[in-house]
Design an enzyme around this catalytic site. Structure first.
Site, PDB file in Angstrom:
ATOM      1  N   ASP A 216       4.489   2.778  -2.379  1.00 54.38           N
ATOM      2  CA  ASP A 216       3.166   2.247  -2.056  1.00 54.38           C
ATOM      3  C   ASP A 216       2.227   2.302  -3.259  1.00 54.38           C
ATOM      4  O   ASP A 216       1.197   1.627  -3.272  1.00 54.38           O
ATOM      5  CB  ASP A 216       2.566   3.027  -0.881  1.00 54.38           C
ATOM      6  CG  ASP A 216       1.385   2.306  -0.248  1.00 54.38           C
ATOM      7  OD1 ASP A 216       1.478   1.077  -0.077  1.00 54.38           O
ATOM      8  OD2 ASP A 216       0.382   2.959   0.057  1.00 54.38           O
ATOM      9  N   SER A 240      -3.349  -2.092   1.625  1.00 54.25           N
ATOM     10  CA  SER A 240      -2.062  -2.497   2.182  1.00 54.25           C
ATOM     11  C   SER A 240      -2.256  -3.044   3.591  1.00 54.25           C
ATOM     12  O   SER A 240      -3.024  -2.501   4.385  1.00 54.25           O
ATOM     13  CB  SER A 240      -1.109  -1.300   2.233  1.00 54.25           C
ATOM     14  OG  SER A 240      -0.904  -0.760   0.946  1.00 54.25           O
ATOM     15  N   GLN A 290       5.853  -5.852   0.537  1.00 55.32           N
ATOM     16  CA  GLN A 290       4.543  -5.422   1.027  1.00 55.32           C
ATOM     17  C   GLN A 290       3.525  -6.522   0.798  1.00 55.32           C
ATOM     18  O   GLN A 290       3.469  -7.119  -0.282  1.00 55.32           O
ATOM     19  CB  GLN A 290       4.067  -4.154   0.311  1.00 55.32           C
ATOM     20  CG  GLN A 290       2.750  -3.619   0.859  1.00 55.32           C
ATOM     21  CD  GLN A 290       2.251  -2.402   0.083  1.00 55.32           C
ATOM     22  OE1 GLN A 290       1.734  -2.542  -1.013  1.00 55.32           O
ATOM     23  NE2 GLN A 290       2.425  -1.212   0.655  1.00 55.32           N
TER      24      GLN A 290
END
Length: 297
Positions: A216, A240, A290
């Site tokens: 991440d 995100s 993502q």
């Protein structure tokens, strides 16, 4: 694993890897086998780190699955910003337990509202068709690439100190980092070496959760690189939105992993990042995608 280390200021501080492992150690509910509670790591911006809650959510789901089944895929949506000062409740729903696969839906909750919703699938080890893409050739070894500690370590700023002293992972950008400014070339591709700073227990579920934690930090960087932006772009807002991981093989995050990244496109204030993750000797262990909100002035 060492419990403490010396910071650049000569003060003894907890080992960053130990701090992350403590945060990922969930407390089971005494009355409900499908509920767990976790705490959050401090962050410079005051919000819960998405990779942390993603890893915790996977570990909560994994705690309800038979030990011979490991996660092979995860799909999660970040719904709200988490508050660091408040505990997070993880509520697991057992969707299915078949002969080979188990499926779980998990909500990470604060104040009764979900901050993340995730579905994960677990599988027993099985034989079958096997192939994989090859790692790019002529990639510099991690020892030949500048670390985040080299880039940010000399800078006396809270955020720089956080990422250089308190990060549990050593991050090394082959094409140069985006911490202090945009890249010289606008390209949607980058390669990053990542490794935990300390040895980790031999627990494959934990290693797969820590892969979710670590990725991440870099997944949206190809979008920034392609757009000629950086983490210090004035007025930029980034968050995100969703995350997907497919684990192809066992992985160890305390060995060097190469993230080969790209971005298919960006539009509507959103950008999509993708990555293939290879071991140092070229074995493909995971694929990741993502999408994030990226708004610029």
């Amino acid at each position: 694993m060492s419990e403490a280390r010396e910071s650049v200021r000569g003060m003894t501080t907890p080992d960053p890897t130990t701090v992350v492992l403590d945060a990922l150690r969930l407390q089971p509910d005494a009355t409900d086998p499908d509920r767990f509670t976790g705490t959050s790591l401090p962050q410079p911006h005051g919000r819960v780190f998405g990779g942390q809650v993603l890893a915790q959510t996977l570990l909560a789901a994994g705690a309800t699955v038979e030990g011979d089944r490991l996660p092979h895929s995860l799909h999660g949506y970040f719904l709200r910003a988490g508050v660091i000062e408040e505990p997070i409740t993880f509520a697991v729903e057992r969707l299915r337990d078949g002969r080979s696969f188990s499926a779980r839906r998990t909500h990470a909750l604060q104040r009764g509202e979900p901050i993340l919703s995730m579905t994960a699938s677990f599988q027993v080890e099985q034989d079958g068709i096997e192939y994989a893409e090859e790692m790019p050739h002529d990639v510099p070894a991690p020892e030949d690439v500048r670390s985040v500690f080299d880039v940010l370590g000399p800078i006396d700023h809270p955020v720089a100190r956080f990422w250089s002293q308190e990060s549990a992972f050593d991050v090394r950008h082959v094409e140069g980092a985006l911490y202090l400014g945009p890249a010289p070339e606008r390209t949607g591709r980058q390669m990053v070496w990542i490794r935990a700073r300390s040895p980790l227990p031999d627990d494959q579920l934990l290693h797969r959760a820590l892969l979710a934690y670590a990725c991440d930090q870099v997944m949206l960087e190809p979008v920034l690189r392609r757009a000629g932006r950086s983490w210090v772009t004035p007025g930029m807002a980034i968050a995100s939105l969703d995350h997907a991981i497919w684990w192809h093989r066992d992985v160890r995050v305390d060995d060097w992993l190469l993230y080969v990244q790209s971005t298919p496109g960006a539009q509507g204030g959103r950008g999509l990042g993708a990555a293939r993750v290879f071991t140092r000797d070229g074995i493909l262990v995971a694929s990741i995608a993502q999408e994030g909100m990226i708004r610029v002035p």
